[in-house]
Design a protein around this motif. Sequence first.
Motif, mmCIF file in Angstrom:
data_model
loop_
_atom_site.group_PDB
_atom_site.id
_atom_site.type_symbol
_atom_site.label_atom_id
_atom_site.label_comp_id
_atom_site.label_asym_id
_atom_site.label_seq_id
_atom_site.Cartn_x
_atom_site.Cartn_y
_atom_site.Cartn_z
ATOM 1 N N THR A 89 9.254 -0.333 4.551
ATOM 2 C CA THR A 89 8.728 0.956 4.114
ATOM 3 C C THR A 89 9.746 1.705 3.244
ATOM 4 O OG1 THR A 89 9.551 2.007 6.127
ATOM 5 C CG2 THR A 89 7.275 1.216 6.157
ATOM 6 N N ARG A 90 9.209 2.623 2.463
ATOM 7 C CA ARG A 90 10.067 3.508 1.668
ATOM 8 C C ARG A 90 9.369 4.852 1.564
ATOM 9 N NH1 ARG A 90 11.002 4.791 -3.787
ATOM 10 N NH2 ARG A 90 9.338 3.408 -4.530
ATOM 11 N N TYR A 91 10.162 5.933 1.519
ATOM 12 C CA TYR A 91 9.614 7.286 1.524
ATOM 13 C C TYR A 91 10.226 8.143 0.431
ATOM 14 C CZ TYR A 91 8.078 5.899 6.171
ATOM 15 O OH TYR A 91 7.495 5.231 7.225
ATOM 16 N N ARG A 141 0.383 14.025 -9.616
ATOM 17 C CA ARG A 141 0.332 13.247 -8.385
ATOM 18 C C ARG A 141 1.691 12.595 -8.152
ATOM 19 N NH1 ARG A 141 -5.213 10.750 -7.550
ATOM 20 N NH2 ARG A 141 -4.840 9.997 -9.669
ATOM 21 N N GLU A 142 2.148 12.612 -6.909
ATOM 22 C CA GLU A 142 3.473 12.093 -6.617
ATOM 23 C C GLU A 142 3.433 11.084 -5.479
ATOM 24 O OE1 GLU A 142 6.077 15.225 -5.307
ATOM 25 O OE2 GLU A 142 4.827 15.735 -3.590
ATOM 26 N N PHE A 143 4.412 10.226 -5.484
ATOM 27 C CA PHE A 143 4.579 9.207 -4.460
ATOM 28 C C PHE A 143 5.024 9.859 -3.151
ATOM 29 C CE2 PHE A 143 5.922 5.446 -2.338
ATOM 30 C CZ PHE A 143 7.190 5.702 -1.825
ATOM 31 N N VAL A 144 4.486 9.376 -2.037
ATOM 32 C CA VAL A 144 4.874 9.857 -0.716
ATOM 33 C C VAL A 144 5.536 8.749 0.105
ATOM 34 C CG1 VAL A 144 4.056 10.797 1.482
ATOM 35 C CG2 VAL A 144 3.044 11.594 -0.669
ATOM 36 N N ALA A 145 4.854 7.612 0.207
ATOM 37 C CA ALA A 145 5.374 6.523 1.042
ATOM 38 C C ALA A 145 4.685 5.224 0.653
ATOM 39 C CB ALA A 145 5.141 6.798 2.525
ATOM 40 N N ARG A 146 5.350 4.093 0.949
ATOM 41 C CA ARG A 146 4.713 2.801 0.709
ATOM 42 C C ARG A 146 5.153 1.820 1.783
ATOM 43 N NH1 ARG A 146 8.648 -0.524 0.641
ATOM 44 N NH2 ARG A 146 9.988 -0.885 -1.160
ATOM 45 N N ILE A 147 4.309 0.809 1.972
ATOM 46 C CA ILE A 147 4.609 -0.229 2.952
ATOM 47 C C ILE A 147 4.288 -1.580 2.346
ATOM 48 C CG2 ILE A 147 2.313 0.017 4.036
ATOM 49 C CD1 ILE A 147 3.748 -0.614 6.732
ATOM 50 N N MET A 168 0.828 -1.201 0.000
ATOM 51 C CA MET A 168 0.000 0.000 0.000
ATOM 52 C C MET A 168 0.863 1.252 0.000
ATOM 53 S SD MET A 168 -3.109 -1.029 -0.127
ATOM 54 C CE MET A 168 -3.966 0.511 0.222
ATOM 55 N N GLY A 169 0.331 2.297 -0.582
ATOM 56 C CA GLY A 169 1.086 3.529 -0.662
ATOM 57 C C GLY A 169 0.238 4.759 -0.417
ATOM 58 N N PHE A 220 7.538 11.813 8.009
ATOM 59 C CA PHE A 220 6.312 11.024 7.828
ATOM 60 C C PHE A 220 6.600 9.567 8.149
ATOM 61 C CE2 PHE A 220 4.064 13.797 4.359
ATOM 62 C CZ PHE A 220 4.229 14.913 5.174
ATOM 63 N N THR A 221 5.576 8.888 8.662
ATOM 64 C CA THR A 221 5.673 7.462 8.954
ATOM 65 C C THR A 221 4.419 6.755 8.461
ATOM 66 O OG1 THR A 221 6.977 7.888 10.950
ATOM 67 C CG2 THR A 221 5.994 5.702 10.722
#
Length: 116
Positions: free
Chosen positions: A58-60, A45-51, A34-35, A68-69
């Motif tokens: 996780t990646r940010y 639209r841009e990527f913020v974080a994913r798990i 999920m992201g 951010f977490t």
Amino acid sequence: QVQLVESGGGLVQAGGSLRLSCAASGRIFSRYNMGWFRQSPGKEREFVARINWSDGNTRYADSVKGRFTISRDNAKNTVYLQMNSLKPEDTAVYYCNTYPSTPSYWGQGTQVTVSS
């Protein structure tokens, strides 16, 4: 069919915090990576974080790293985004989706506005 509903946005002063939630219904949420993504006026639209679903890895995006977490609760079919030390440039509509994103899963998003 999966439905994703984002909530928790609002107006906050710079330096403040917000916690976004994304409730998922439908298919097996727990097996999707999920992201969180965001879109500011006039920008893509841009990527913020994913798990990851399997190991919680996780990646940010560099712009939010350390502030951010992202987390998830598979039992509640919910993914979260804790946002601290918010900046005016974090102002955007925030969306959750699978990662990589699935075009048909985009919801309405939740507006985050950070005042200076």
